[in-house]
Design a protein around this motif. Structure first.
Motif, mmCIF file in Angstrom:
data_model
loop_
_atom_site.group_PDB
_atom_site.id
_atom_site.type_symbol
_atom_site.label_atom_id
_atom_site.label_comp_id
_atom_site.label_asym_id
_atom_site.label_seq_id
_atom_site.Cartn_x
_atom_site.Cartn_y
_atom_site.Cartn_z
ATOM 1 N N VAL A 24 -0.270 -20.245 -25.061
ATOM 2 C CA VAL A 24 0.909 -20.651 -25.758
ATOM 3 C C VAL A 24 2.056 -19.683 -26.044
ATOM 4 O O VAL A 24 1.674 -18.788 -26.773
ATOM 5 C CB VAL A 24 0.500 -21.531 -26.970
ATOM 6 C CG1 VAL A 24 1.880 -22.208 -27.732
ATOM 7 C CG2 VAL A 24 -0.419 -22.653 -26.756
ATOM 8 N N LEU A 25 3.265 -19.951 -25.547
ATOM 9 C CA LEU A 25 4.177 -19.006 -25.540
ATOM 10 C C LEU A 25 5.257 -19.550 -26.505
ATOM 11 O O LEU A 25 5.865 -20.538 -26.108
ATOM 12 C CB LEU A 25 4.889 -18.711 -24.103
ATOM 13 C CG LEU A 25 3.923 -18.349 -23.107
ATOM 14 C CD1 LEU A 25 4.490 -18.416 -21.583
ATOM 15 C CD2 LEU A 25 3.233 -16.967 -23.137
ATOM 16 N N GLY A 26 5.458 -18.716 -27.646
ATOM 17 C CA GLY A 26 6.614 -19.288 -28.503
ATOM 18 C C GLY A 26 7.629 -18.507 -28.608
ATOM 19 O O GLY A 26 7.776 -17.379 -28.189
ATOM 20 N N LYS A 27 8.704 -19.004 -29.045
ATOM 21 C CA LYS A 27 10.173 -18.389 -29.083
ATOM 22 C C LYS A 27 10.582 -17.911 -27.698
ATOM 23 O O LYS A 27 10.854 -16.677 -27.553
ATOM 24 C CB LYS A 27 10.018 -17.281 -30.244
ATOM 25 C CG LYS A 27 9.606 -18.018 -31.713
ATOM 26 C CD LYS A 27 9.678 -17.001 -32.772
ATOM 27 C CE LYS A 27 9.400 -17.658 -34.033
ATOM 28 N NZ LYS A 27 9.408 -16.687 -35.109
ATOM 29 N N GLU A 29 13.276 -17.413 -25.512
ATOM 30 C CA GLU A 29 14.929 -17.708 -25.358
ATOM 31 C C GLU A 29 15.206 -18.100 -23.880
ATOM 32 O O GLU A 29 14.750 -17.131 -23.174
ATOM 33 C CB GLU A 29 15.627 -16.717 -25.885
ATOM 34 C CG GLU A 29 15.062 -16.576 -27.652
ATOM 35 C CD GLU A 29 16.075 -15.472 -28.213
ATOM 36 O OE1 GLU A 29 17.108 -14.907 -27.587
ATOM 37 O OE2 GLU A 29 15.841 -15.068 -29.056
ATOM 38 N N GLY A 60 7.956 -27.729 -27.209
ATOM 39 C CA GLY A 60 8.917 -27.650 -28.466
ATOM 40 C C GLY A 60 10.357 -26.906 -27.986
ATOM 41 O O GLY A 60 10.202 -26.215 -26.974
ATOM 42 N N THR A 61 11.314 -27.639 -28.233
ATOM 43 C CA THR A 61 12.725 -27.053 -27.974
ATOM 44 C C THR A 61 13.437 -27.178 -29.328
ATOM 45 O O THR A 61 13.507 -27.768 -30.201
ATOM 46 C CB THR A 61 13.317 -27.776 -26.932
ATOM 47 O OG1 THR A 61 14.467 -26.982 -26.612
ATOM 48 C CG2 THR A 61 13.671 -29.370 -27.374
ATOM 49 N N ARG A 62 14.358 -25.755 -29.223
ATOM 50 C CA ARG A 62 15.133 -25.701 -30.618
ATOM 51 C C ARG A 62 16.513 -25.134 -30.184
ATOM 52 O O ARG A 62 16.633 -24.020 -29.331
ATOM 53 C CB ARG A 62 14.420 -24.818 -31.548
ATOM 54 C CG ARG A 62 15.644 -24.556 -32.707
ATOM 55 C CD ARG A 62 14.915 -23.703 -33.867
ATOM 56 N NE ARG A 62 15.602 -23.845 -34.959
ATOM 57 C CZ ARG A 62 15.885 -22.825 -35.580
ATOM 58 N NH1 ARG A 62 15.558 -21.475 -35.030
ATOM 59 N NH2 ARG A 62 16.724 -22.803 -36.523
ATOM 60 N N THR A 74 15.754 -22.222 -27.585
ATOM 61 C CA THR A 74 14.243 -21.521 -27.831
ATOM 62 C C THR A 74 13.552 -22.563 -27.395
ATOM 63 O O THR A 74 13.398 -23.434 -27.853
ATOM 64 C CB THR A 74 14.319 -21.026 -29.075
ATOM 65 O OG1 THR A 74 15.200 -20.147 -29.550
ATOM 66 C CG2 THR A 74 12.812 -20.132 -29.004
ATOM 67 N N THR A 76 9.110 -23.690 -26.851
ATOM 68 C CA THR A 76 7.701 -23.285 -27.189
ATOM 69 C C THR A 76 6.960 -23.875 -25.962
ATOM 70 O O THR A 76 7.297 -25.102 -25.462
ATOM 71 C CB THR A 76 7.310 -24.137 -28.212
ATOM 72 O OG1 THR A 76 7.762 -23.410 -29.492
ATOM 73 C CG2 THR A 76 5.579 -23.515 -28.552
ATOM 74 N N ARG A 78 3.540 -24.397 -23.370
ATOM 75 C CA ARG A 78 2.023 -24.418 -23.215
ATOM 76 C C ARG A 78 1.534 -24.462 -21.544
ATOM 77 O O ARG A 78 1.922 -25.297 -21.018
ATOM 78 C CB ARG A 78 1.466 -25.558 -23.753
ATOM 79 C CG ARG A 78 -0.218 -25.725 -23.777
ATOM 80 C CD ARG A 78 -0.736 -26.637 -24.665
ATOM 81 N NE ARG A 78 -2.135 -26.822 -24.602
ATOM 82 C CZ ARG A 78 -2.880 -26.006 -25.426
ATOM 83 N NH1 ARG A 78 -2.271 -25.096 -26.400
ATOM 84 N NH2 ARG A 78 -4.268 -25.793 -25.238
ATOM 85 N N TYR A 173 -7.037 -18.915 -34.924
ATOM 86 C CA TYR A 173 -6.873 -18.498 -33.829
ATOM 87 C C TYR A 173 -8.100 -17.588 -33.340
ATOM 88 O O TYR A 173 -8.180 -16.727 -32.775
ATOM 89 C CB TYR A 173 -5.692 -17.723 -33.700
ATOM 90 C CG TYR A 173 -4.357 -18.426 -33.971
ATOM 91 C CD1 TYR A 173 -3.978 -19.696 -33.488
ATOM 92 C CD2 TYR A 173 -3.566 -17.571 -35.038
ATOM 93 C CE1 TYR A 173 -2.721 -20.144 -33.722
ATOM 94 C CE2 TYR A 173 -2.467 -18.405 -35.271
ATOM 95 C CZ TYR A 173 -2.242 -19.410 -34.781
ATOM 96 O OH TYR A 173 -1.043 -20.004 -34.966
#
Length: 182
Positions: A24-27, A29, A60-62, A74, A76, A78, A173
């Motif tokens: 899972v790769l978060g943030k 950009e 996820g998207t922001r 940004t 998120t 998987r 985790y």
């Protein structure tokens, strides 16, 4: 389940999902692209850090806007499949995130190893991932288990504890990985 074949396929898929977790790769950009939506498949290429070249789903998207500048997006992500251990030197999968409700109190995570119903190796503090303090910290441990027979059904079960009964240990985790040595 309608038949044994479907049940077997589902069981194997569930087993592999736990055995080989996807990243899972978060943030992450990226250049702003309003066409990116949840569920889209994207290719992630990192030629330096984790040396990834994999497909991932957008989970996820922001998008943020600052007056006078371009929009920032940004994501998120998987992964669609297990990518193995990172290739670059010194980068290992994150260990469990462990913390305690008490300042200098240790929280420990070890494992019980069973062959069938027989306890082969009991959880022990000397083989545990240990963290002290209230801040969540990453910890991992590894140890070799000898005396296991080829083809035997073995089970590794996580064992958790706080060094004192007055405090609460928190574990997130967490995972166990078993690597056969042949």
């Amino acid at each position: 389940m309608q038949n044994g074949s479907a049940a077997s396929t589902l069981a194997l898929t569930m087993l592999n999902a736990g055995r080989y977790p996807v990243p899972v790769l978060g943030k992450v950009e990226v250049l702003h692209d309003p066409r990116i939506q949840l569920g889209d498949a994207v290719r992630v290429v990192d030629t330096t850090g984790a040396q990834l070249d994999t497909l991932a789903w957008v989970v996820g998207t922001r998008t943020t806007f600052t007056s006078g500048s371009v929009p920032q997006q940004t994501l998120t992500l998987r992964g669609t499949s297990y990518n193995g251990v990172p290739l670059d030197t010194g980068l290992n999968p994150d260990g469990a995130r462990i913390s305690s409700s008490g300042g200098a109190v240790a929280s420990l995570m070890s494992a019980n190893i069973r062959t069938g119903t027989t306890l082969t190796l009991a959880a022990a503090d000397t083989r545990a991932a240990i963290v002290s303090g209230t801040n969540q910290s990453s910890a991992s441990t590894q140890f070799q288990v000898s005396g296991l027979a080829a083809g035997a059904v073995c089970t590794a079960t996580a064992a958790y504890k706080s060094a004192t009964t007055a405090n609460t240990a928190t574990f997130v985790y967490r995972f166990l990985t078993v690597t056969p040595l042949t």
